[in-house]
Scaffold this motif. Structure first.
Motif, PDB file in Angstrom:
ATOM      1  N   ALA A  21       0.802  -1.222   0.000  1.00 45.96           N
ATOM      2  CA  ALA A  21       0.000   0.000   0.000  1.00 45.96           C
ATOM      3  C   ALA A  21       0.839   1.279   0.000  1.00 45.96           C
ATOM      4  O   ALA A  21       0.439   2.282  -0.583  1.00 45.96           O
ATOM      5  N   ASP A  22       1.985   1.277   0.638  1.00 45.23           N
ATOM      6  CA  ASP A  22       2.785   2.501   0.756  1.00 45.23           C
ATOM      7  C   ASP A  22       4.089   2.451  -0.042  1.00 45.23           C
ATOM      8  O   ASP A  22       5.066   3.083   0.316  1.00 45.23           O
ATOM      9  N   LEU A  23       4.102   1.718  -1.134  1.00 51.38           N
ATOM     10  CA  LEU A  23       5.334   1.597  -1.910  1.00 51.38           C
ATOM     11  C   LEU A  23       5.666   2.856  -2.702  1.00 51.38           C
ATOM     12  O   LEU A  23       6.821   3.219  -2.841  1.00 51.38           O
ATOM     13  N   GLY A  24       4.677   3.497  -3.249  1.00 51.40           N
ATOM     14  CA  GLY A  24       4.924   4.669  -4.063  1.00 51.40           C
ATOM     15  C   GLY A  24       5.391   4.296  -5.463  1.00 51.40           C
ATOM     16  O   GLY A  24       5.468   3.119  -5.829  1.00 51.40           O
ATOM     17  N   THR A  25       5.723   5.299  -6.234  1.00 55.48           N
ATOM     18  CA  THR A  25       6.099   5.079  -7.621  1.00 55.48           C
ATOM     19  C   THR A  25       7.410   4.310  -7.748  1.00 55.48           C
ATOM     20  O   THR A  25       7.522   3.392  -8.558  1.00 55.48           O
ATOM     21  N   GLY A  26       8.383   4.678  -6.950  1.00 50.49           N
ATOM     22  CA  GLY A  26       9.682   3.986  -7.024  1.00 50.49           C
ATOM     23  C   GLY A  26       9.563   2.511  -6.668  1.00 50.49           C
ATOM     24  O   GLY A  26      10.165   1.652  -7.328  1.00 50.49           O
ATOM     25  N   GLY A  27       8.810   2.215  -5.641  1.00 51.09           N
ATOM     26  CA  GLY A  27       8.614   0.826  -5.256  1.00 51.09           C
ATOM     27  C   GLY A  27       7.849   0.044  -6.305  1.00 51.09           C
ATOM     28  O   GLY A  27       8.119  -1.140  -6.544  1.00 51.09           O
ATOM     29  N   ALA A  28       6.891   0.704  -6.942  1.00 49.19           N
ATOM     30  CA  ALA A  28       6.116   0.040  -7.988  1.00 49.19           C
ATOM     31  C   ALA A  28       7.000  -0.284  -9.194  1.00 49.19           C
ATOM     32  O   ALA A  28       6.910  -1.370  -9.762  1.00 49.19           O
ATOM     33  N   VAL A  29       7.849   0.652  -9.561  1.00 48.59           N
ATOM     34  CA  VAL A  29       8.771   0.403 -10.680  1.00 48.59           C
ATOM     35  C   VAL A  29       9.736  -0.718 -10.307  1.00 48.59           C
ATOM     36  O   VAL A  29      10.048  -1.582 -11.138  1.00 48.59           O
ATOM     37  N   ALA A  30      10.176  -0.735  -9.061  1.00 46.50           N
ATOM     38  CA  ALA A  30      11.059  -1.815  -8.613  1.00 46.50           C
ATOM     39  C   ALA A  30      10.346  -3.166  -8.683  1.00 46.50           C
ATOM     40  O   ALA A  30      10.955  -4.172  -9.054  1.00 46.50           O
ATOM     41  N   LEU A  31       9.055  -3.204  -8.338  1.00 49.47           N
ATOM     42  CA  LEU A  31       8.289  -4.446  -8.455  1.00 49.47           C
ATOM     43  C   LEU A  31       8.207  -4.914  -9.901  1.00 49.47           C
ATOM     44  O   LEU A  31       8.335  -6.107 -10.186  1.00 49.47           O
TER      45      LEU A  31
END
Length: 90
Positions: A21-31
């Motif tokens: 829920a709190d990953l943000g854009t950078g975390g989403a791109v990393a996923l």
């Protein structure tokens, strides 16, 4: 004791949100990148890859889809904020 005598608070206890829920854009791109690397890992059947290739691709697809949903939600939120700011200035 009547119903009106019981003390009630207006606060509700909420369960913690999901891990993404709190990953943000950078975390989403990393996923998304991690999902791509995992897909390559499964494709080349490197050590540690599941015996059933379809199970590996299914797990990779779940990770990538969570990343894509988070990126899409973030971008939509930014576009809405930008549109609202443009309407306020006009």
């Amino acid at each position: 004791m009547t119903k009106t005598d019981a003390e009630q608070s207006g606060e509700r206890g909420y369960a913690p949100g999901p891990w993404w829920a709190d990953l943000g854009t950078g975390g989403a791109v990393a996923l998304i990148v991690f999902g791509g690397l995992a897909a390559a890992w499964v494709f080349f059947r490197l050590p540690g890859a599941p015996q059933e290739v379809t199970a590996g691709y299914y797990q990779v697809a779940k990770v990538v889809s969570i990343g894509l949903v988070i990126v899409g939600s973030t971008l939509l939120g930014r576009l809405r904020t930008r549109a609202a700011a443009t309407e306020e200035t006009n």
